[in-house]
Design a protein around this motif. Structure first.
Motif, PDB file in Angstrom:
ATOM      1  N   PRO A 116      35.693   0.356  19.708  1.00  0.00           N
ATOM      2  CA  PRO A 116      35.799   0.373  18.250  1.00  0.00           C
ATOM      3  C   PRO A 116      34.910  -0.683  17.591  1.00  0.00           C
ATOM      4  O   PRO A 116      34.919  -1.850  17.980  1.00  0.00           O
ATOM      5  CB  PRO A 116      37.279   0.076  17.991  1.00  0.00           C
ATOM      6  N   LYS A 117      34.092  -0.223  16.655  1.00  0.00           N
ATOM      7  CA  LYS A 117      33.196  -1.060  15.850  1.00  0.00           C
ATOM      8  C   LYS A 117      32.131  -1.795  16.671  1.00  0.00           C
ATOM      9  O   LYS A 117      31.453  -2.677  16.162  1.00  0.00           O
ATOM     10  CB  LYS A 117      33.998  -2.053  15.018  1.00  0.00           C
ATOM     11  N   SER A 118      31.963  -1.436  17.937  1.00  0.00           N
ATOM     12  CA  SER A 118      30.983  -2.087  18.800  1.00  0.00           C
ATOM     13  C   SER A 118      29.579  -1.965  18.220  1.00  0.00           C
ATOM     14  O   SER A 118      29.142  -0.875  17.850  1.00  0.00           O
ATOM     15  CB  SER A 118      31.024  -1.455  20.191  1.00  0.00           C
ATOM     16  N   GLY A 119      28.894  -3.083  18.136  1.00  0.00           N
ATOM     17  CA  GLY A 119      27.533  -3.094  17.601  1.00  0.00           C
ATOM     18  C   GLY A 119      27.461  -2.756  16.134  1.00  0.00           C
ATOM     19  O   GLY A 119      26.399  -2.445  15.614  1.00  0.00           O
ATOM     20  N   GLY A 120      28.602  -2.781  15.437  1.00  0.00           N
ATOM     21  CA  GLY A 120      28.629  -2.452  14.014  1.00  0.00           C
ATOM     22  C   GLY A 120      28.930  -0.996  13.724  1.00  0.00           C
ATOM     23  O   GLY A 120      28.823  -0.553  12.578  1.00  0.00           O
ATOM     24  N   LEU A 146      22.327   3.027  15.783  1.00  0.00           N
ATOM     25  CA  LEU A 146      22.646   2.022  16.787  1.00  0.00           C
ATOM     26  C   LEU A 146      22.251   2.521  18.162  1.00  0.00           C
ATOM     27  O   LEU A 146      22.224   3.731  18.407  1.00  0.00           O
ATOM     28  CB  LEU A 146      24.149   1.711  16.741  1.00  0.00           C
ATOM     29  N   ARG A 147      21.969   1.582  19.070  1.00  0.00           N
ATOM     30  CA  ARG A 147      21.512   1.953  20.405  1.00  0.00           C
ATOM     31  C   ARG A 147      22.427   1.319  21.455  1.00  0.00           C
ATOM     32  O   ARG A 147      22.754   0.135  21.366  1.00  0.00           O
ATOM     33  CB  ARG A 147      20.073   1.495  20.605  1.00  0.00           C
ATOM     34  N   TYR A 148      22.821   2.140  22.433  1.00  0.00           N
ATOM     35  CA  TYR A 148      23.734   1.707  23.488  1.00  0.00           C
ATOM     36  C   TYR A 148      23.171   2.080  24.850  1.00  0.00           C
ATOM     37  O   TYR A 148      22.414   3.052  24.971  1.00  0.00           O
ATOM     38  CB  TYR A 148      25.105   2.376  23.316  1.00  0.00           C
ATOM     39  N   ASP A 149      23.586   1.351  25.857  1.00  0.00           N
ATOM     40  CA  ASP A 149      23.218   1.680  27.224  1.00  0.00           C
ATOM     41  C   ASP A 149      23.911   2.994  27.590  1.00  0.00           C
ATOM     42  O   ASP A 149      25.132   3.117  27.450  1.00  0.00           O
ATOM     43  CB  ASP A 149      23.665   0.552  28.163  1.00  0.00           C
ATOM     44  N   THR A 155      26.268  -2.361  23.797  1.00  0.00           N
ATOM     45  CA  THR A 155      25.292  -2.462  22.706  1.00  0.00           C
ATOM     46  C   THR A 155      23.974  -3.010  23.244  1.00  0.00           C
ATOM     47  O   THR A 155      23.958  -3.999  23.956  1.00  0.00           O
ATOM     48  CB  THR A 155      25.819  -3.407  21.602  1.00  0.00           C
ATOM     49  N   ILE A 156      22.877  -2.367  22.865  1.00  0.00           N
ATOM     50  CA  ILE A 156      21.543  -2.815  23.268  1.00  0.00           C
ATOM     51  C   ILE A 156      20.891  -3.603  22.150  1.00  0.00           C
ATOM     52  O   ILE A 156      20.342  -4.661  22.354  1.00  0.00           O
ATOM     53  CB  ILE A 156      20.647  -1.609  23.646  1.00  0.00           C
ATOM     54  N   GLN A 157      20.951  -3.091  20.952  1.00  0.00           N
ATOM     55  CA  GLN A 157      20.300  -3.719  19.809  1.00  0.00           C
ATOM     56  C   GLN A 157      21.169  -3.430  18.606  1.00  0.00           C
ATOM     57  O   GLN A 157      21.679  -2.324  18.454  1.00  0.00           O
ATOM     58  CB  GLN A 157      18.900  -3.125  19.641  1.00  0.00           C
ATOM     59  N   GLN A 158      21.353  -4.390  17.742  1.00  0.00           N
ATOM     60  CA  GLN A 158      22.258  -4.233  16.603  1.00  0.00           C
ATOM     61  C   GLN A 158      21.919  -3.005  15.760  1.00  0.00           C
ATOM     62  O   GLN A 158      22.743  -2.170  15.538  1.00  0.00           O
ATOM     63  CB  GLN A 158      22.235  -5.496  15.728  1.00  0.00           C
ATOM     64  N   ALA A 159      20.695  -2.899  15.276  1.00  0.00           N
ATOM     65  CA  ALA A 159      20.324  -1.750  14.450  1.00  0.00           C
ATOM     66  C   ALA A 159      18.852  -1.437  14.647  1.00  0.00           C
ATOM     67  O   ALA A 159      18.026  -2.334  14.647  1.00  0.00           O
ATOM     68  CB  ALA A 159      20.592  -2.021  12.978  1.00  0.00           C
ATOM     69  N   ILE A 160      18.534  -0.174  14.818  1.00  0.00           N
ATOM     70  CA  ILE A 160      17.154   0.259  14.930  1.00  0.00           C
ATOM     71  C   ILE A 160      16.567   0.422  13.528  1.00  0.00           C
ATOM     72  O   ILE A 160      15.474  -0.013  13.246  1.00  0.00           O
ATOM     73  CB  ILE A 160      17.069   1.606  15.683  1.00  0.00           C
ATOM     74  N   TYR A 161      17.308   1.054  12.659  1.00  0.00           N
ATOM     75  CA  TYR A 161      16.846   1.280  11.296  1.00  0.00           C
ATOM     76  C   TYR A 161      17.983   0.966  10.346  1.00  0.00           C
ATOM     77  O   TYR A 161      19.111   1.368  10.564  1.00  0.00           O
ATOM     78  CB  TYR A 161      16.422   2.739  11.099  1.00  0.00           C
ATOM     79  N   GLN A 162      17.700   0.221   9.317  1.00  0.00           N
ATOM     80  CA  GLN A 162      18.711  -0.067   8.308  1.00  0.00           C
ATOM     81  C   GLN A 162      18.103   0.274   6.957  1.00  0.00           C
ATOM     82  O   GLN A 162      16.971  -0.127   6.669  1.00  0.00           O
ATOM     83  CB  GLN A 162      19.132  -1.529   8.352  1.00  0.00           C
ATOM     84  N   GLU A 163      18.856   1.017   6.168  1.00  0.00           N
ATOM     85  CA  GLU A 163      18.370   1.417   4.856  1.00  0.00           C
ATOM     86  C   GLU A 163      18.101   0.175   4.019  1.00  0.00           C
ATOM     87  O   GLU A 163      18.932  -0.732   3.933  1.00  0.00           O
ATOM     88  CB  GLU A 163      19.422   2.287   4.166  1.00  0.00           C
ATOM     89  N   LEU A 164      16.941   0.098   3.431  1.00  0.00           N
ATOM     90  CA  LEU A 164      16.570  -1.054   2.614  1.00  0.00           C
ATOM     91  C   LEU A 164      17.108  -0.908   1.195  1.00  0.00           C
ATOM     92  O   LEU A 164      17.096   0.173   0.622  1.00  0.00           O
ATOM     93  CB  LEU A 164      15.047  -1.224   2.576  1.00  0.00           C
ATOM     94  N   GLY A 165      17.579  -1.990   0.656  1.00  0.00           N
ATOM     95  CA  GLY A 165      18.016  -2.004  -0.736  1.00  0.00           C
ATOM     96  C   GLY A 165      19.326  -1.301  -0.996  1.00  0.00           C
ATOM     97  O   GLY A 165      19.668  -1.041  -2.149  1.00  0.00           O
ATOM     98  N   GLY A 166      20.091  -0.948   0.000  1.00  0.00           N
ATOM     99  CA  GLY A 166      21.313  -0.222  -0.303  1.00  0.00           C
ATOM    100  C   GLY A 166      22.411  -0.634   0.535  1.00  0.00           C
ATOM    101  O   GLY A 166      23.490  -0.406   0.597  1.00  0.00           O
TER     102      GLY A 166
END
Length: 166
Positions: A116-120, A146-149, A155-166
């Protein structure tokens, strides 16, 4: 294609084109469909969000076979379904507890794959295996991928893409 036996008595009430009816017509029908995929053996897996389960229907006839995963397996509001590349596991996005479950189709065992909620993770909305061996998950409420093994769900990396400005 013939109607499932459970529908034969109510044939006049079933809308044209119906393959698997709603719970309003048969007790093994669907409440709120979120995803549907074919299993390696050609059965149909259906995530029923309101019933908190993944149901199995015979792919050729639409006959209900059983519930594969349910609330007793920690499933809460199933959203998305994905088969592992080798066809051994069914991954299930569990929207009510922001996790991903993994059902071993050979052993018949379900476990929490991404906690639950792993890596956001907040609102799992879609999943895909990348050619790089990672599992990518859309986190609807945080607007991230989000990216996972793919082997252990870490969790591998917190976020690959995050919406800008929102």
């Amino acid at each position: 294609m013939p109607l499932p036996d459970s529908l034969l008595l109510r044939k006049a009430e079933v809308p044209p084109g119906t393959f698997i009816p709603s719970v309003n017509l048969v007790s093994t029908g669907l409440l709120e469909v979120r995803a549907v995929i074919f299993a390696p053996n050609d059965d149909l897996f259906v995530s029923d969000r309101a019933a908190d389960c993944v149901r199995i229907y015979e792919g050729r006839t639409g006959r209900h076979l059983r519930n594969l995963v349910s609330r007793s397996d920690q499933l809460d509001k199933p959203i998305h379904l994905l088969l592992s590349p080798d066809g051994r596991y069914l991954l299930i996005g569990s929207g009510g507890n922001d996790s991903i479950l993994r059902h071993d189709l050979q052993q018949g065992f379900t476990s929490v794959f991404v906690g639950p909620k792993s890596g956001g993770l907040n609102g799992p909305a879609g999943m895909a295996f990348g050619d790089d061996g990672f599992l990518y998950v859309a986190s609807r409420n945080t607007k991230e991928i989000l990216r996972y093994d793919a082997k252990d769900g870490k969790t591998i990396q917190q976020a690959i893409y995050q919406e800008l400005g929102g």
